[in-house]
Structures are given as structure tokens and as C-alpha cells.
Scaffold this motif. Structure first.
Motif, PDB file in Angstrom:
ATOM      1  N   SER A  59       0.838  -1.202   0.000  1.00 43.00           N
ATOM      2  CA  SER A  59       0.000   0.000   0.000  1.00 43.00           C
ATOM      3  C   SER A  59       0.869   1.246   0.000  1.00 43.00           C
ATOM      4  CB  SER A  59      -0.903  -0.005   1.238  1.00 43.00           C
ATOM      5  OG  SER A  59      -0.119   0.130   2.415  1.00 43.00           O
ATOM      6  N   GLU A  60       0.235   2.402  -0.094  1.00 45.28           N
ATOM      7  CA  GLU A  60       0.975   3.660  -0.131  1.00 45.28           C
ATOM      8  C   GLU A  60       1.733   3.910   1.172  1.00 45.28           C
ATOM      9  OE1 GLU A  60      -1.637   6.803  -1.160  1.00 45.28           O
ATOM     10  OE2 GLU A  60      -1.964   6.119  -3.227  1.00 45.28           O
ATOM     11  N   SER A  85      -0.094  -8.461 -21.567  1.00 43.68           N
ATOM     12  CA  SER A  85      -0.918  -7.269 -21.826  1.00 43.68           C
ATOM     13  C   SER A  85      -0.099  -5.981 -21.851  1.00 43.68           C
ATOM     14  CB  SER A  85      -2.000  -7.145 -20.747  1.00 43.68           C
ATOM     15  OG  SER A  85      -1.420  -6.916 -19.470  1.00 43.68           O
ATOM     16  N   GLN A  86       1.185  -6.076 -21.421  1.00 43.95           N
ATOM     17  CA  GLN A  86       2.053  -4.906 -21.319  1.00 43.95           C
ATOM     18  C   GLN A  86       1.408  -3.807 -20.475  1.00 43.95           C
ATOM     19  OE1 GLN A  86       5.613  -4.306 -22.811  1.00 43.95           O
ATOM     20  NE2 GLN A  86       5.085  -6.280 -21.876  1.00 43.95           N
ATOM     21  N   THR A  87       0.902  -4.245 -19.314  1.00 46.39           N
ATOM     22  CA  THR A  87       0.332  -3.328 -18.330  1.00 46.39           C
ATOM     23  C   THR A  87       1.120  -3.459 -17.024  1.00 46.39           C
ATOM     24  OG1 THR A  87      -1.273  -5.025 -17.667  1.00 46.39           O
ATOM     25  CG2 THR A  87      -1.983  -3.400 -19.304  1.00 46.39           C
ATOM     26  N   GLU A  88       0.900  -2.519 -16.103  1.00 44.64           N
ATOM     27  CA  GLU A  88       1.649  -2.509 -14.853  1.00 44.64           C
ATOM     28  C   GLU A  88       1.334  -3.735 -14.002  1.00 44.64           C
ATOM     29  OE1 GLU A  88       0.792   1.134 -12.884  1.00 44.64           O
ATOM     30  OE2 GLU A  88       1.862   2.372 -14.356  1.00 44.64           O
ATOM     31  N   ALA A  89       2.369  -4.323 -13.420  1.00 45.01           N
ATOM     32  CA  ALA A  89       2.196  -5.467 -12.527  1.00 45.01           C
ATOM     33  C   ALA A  89       1.462  -5.026 -11.265  1.00 45.01           C
ATOM     34  CB  ALA A  89       3.551  -6.053 -12.158  1.00 45.01           C
ATOM     35  N   ILE A  90       0.516  -5.825 -10.805  1.00 47.52           N
ATOM     36  CA  ILE A  90      -0.277  -5.463  -9.624  1.00 47.52           C
ATOM     37  C   ILE A  90       0.465  -5.769  -8.328  1.00 47.52           C
ATOM     38  CG2 ILE A  90      -2.444  -5.828 -10.852  1.00 47.52           C
ATOM     39  CD1 ILE A  90      -2.721  -8.447  -9.156  1.00 47.52           C
ATOM     40  N   GLY A  91       1.625  -6.424  -8.423  1.00 49.19           N
ATOM     41  CA  GLY A  91       2.390  -6.744  -7.230  1.00 49.19           C
ATOM     42  C   GLY A  91       3.866  -6.836  -7.537  1.00 49.19           C
TER      43      GLY A  91
END
Length: 203
Positions: A59-60, A85-91
Motif C-alpha cells: 500500500s501507499e 498485456s504490457q500493463t503494470e504489474a499489480i504486485g
């Protein structure tokens, strides 16, 4: 284990097998290294053949919670989703031990997924498996008391003697060290555990 022991490997079509062998790159990483950070876009998929990797979100305010651990013969859906998908990793991914494996670049991953029905089936299977794991995590966080989750986490180690810290348990379960320390003290008073510095014994 060897790459040939991955569930999809023996089912690969001949041309797909040749393609995979041509484009794989061996990799070795020491313990305690971050393979990718939350928010980064992955350019390769890891096929893990030795060691363990922790997948976690942060978290932030820097609180962490473990999503799952990656073991040999498995493929990470966070890594896979970000790469394809070349999107940001969620973790983020952290090596818990020294690891060995192989990397496959994003272009080759997409081509393999497009041309091989065996690899497509494997991708669907890991998504199903990990979604079940993540659904259970959400269920535990929402419906189980933290003291029960702490004791279940200890029991899941399948060892009467667990070397860990209060900080580590807090990161695993998405809590604070102060709260975990209080819960462990309560479990100790109940006669369920005994604590020494850096370790916990199941009674």
C-alpha cells in the motif's frame, strides 16, 4: 526440476517445442532480490525450476500482504498478465531463496500462446488455480478473525518449530507488527505456542 517437468512441456507441438527451446534464456538470481516491482511492466515471463518467489502487494503507507508463493513448475499470473498485456504489474516479486529458471521475452510469449493450444491450456489452468488462491485470501481477510489467520498461517508451515519474525508475519497477513505481537502473546497465554527470539514453537 527441469523445464521438461512443467505440465505443458510434453504436450507441446513439435514446432512450438523447437520455438520454445530456441528463445528461452537461463537465469539464476540470489536470495532477497526483487524480480519486478509493483507498477512496473514486465518484459519476460519466468519459468521457475528451482527455489521460491514471494508475490506481494504494497500500500501507499508501505504495508504489505502476500498474494502467494511461486514454486518450481509454476508460472506467475502477475508476471504473465503484465507481460502479455504490457500493463503494470499489480504486485512485486521477491526471491525467498536462490532461484534458477528460464526467461521468455514478451514477443516470444505472445507467439507461443498464439500458436500452441497446449500452452494456451496451461495459461488457463494457472489463472484458474491462482484465482482460487486469491479468492480464498479475500475471504480470509473479510470473514476470519486475525488471530485465527495467524494460527492457521503457523500451522500451514507443517513444522513444530518456525523461524520467523513478528514483522514477517505482519507482512504476510497484511497487518502491523504491533497487532501481530499482541496476538502471538495471546496465543502463548492460551498454551498454543511458545516464543523465543526469532522463532515460534507450536505446542
Amino acid at each position: 526440476m527441469q523445464l521438461s517437468e512443467f505440465p505443458f512441456y510434453k504436450e507441446l507441438e513439435e514446432n512450438s517445442l523447437t520455438f520454445l527451446q530456441k528463445h528461452l534464456k537461463p537465469i539464476e538470481v540470489p536470495q532477497g532480490n526483487v524480480l519486478f516491482f509493483q507498477g512496473e511492466i514486465c518484459d519476460n515471463i519466468l519459468f521457475l525450476t528451482q527455489g521460491k518467489v514471494r508475490l506481494y502487494i504494497q500500500s501507499e503507507d508501505a504495508d504489505e500482504i502476500t498474494l502467494y508463493e511461486l514454486h518450481p513448475g509454476e508460472q506467475c499470473i502477475v508476471n504473465t498478465a503484465s507481460t502479455i498485456s504490457q500493463t503494470e504489474a499489480i504486485g512485486s516479486a521477491l526471491t525467498l531463496t536462490p532461484i534458477k529458471g528460464y526467461l521468455l521475452d514478451v514477443k516470444s510469449v505472445k507467439e507461443l500462446a498464439h500458436s500452441s493450444s497446449a500452452y494456451q491450456s496451461f495459461l488457463f489452468s494457472i489463472y484458474t488455480l491462482r484465482m482460487g488462491t486469491l479468492a480464498q485470501l479475500v475471504n480470509d481477510i473479510k470473514f476470519k478473525k486475525l488471530d485465527a489467520r495467524v494460527f492457521e498461517w503457523l500451522l500451514a508451515k507443517n513444522s513444530p518449530h518456525i523461524e520467523t519474525t513478528h514483522e514477517n508475519i505482519a507482512n504476510e497477513l497484511g497487518s502491523s507488527r504491533v497487532v501481530i505481537s499482541r496476538i502471538l502473546k495471546d496465543l502463548e497465554k492460551q498454551g498454543k505456542i511458545a516464543q523465543t527470539r526469532g522463532s515460534i514453537q507450536i505446542l
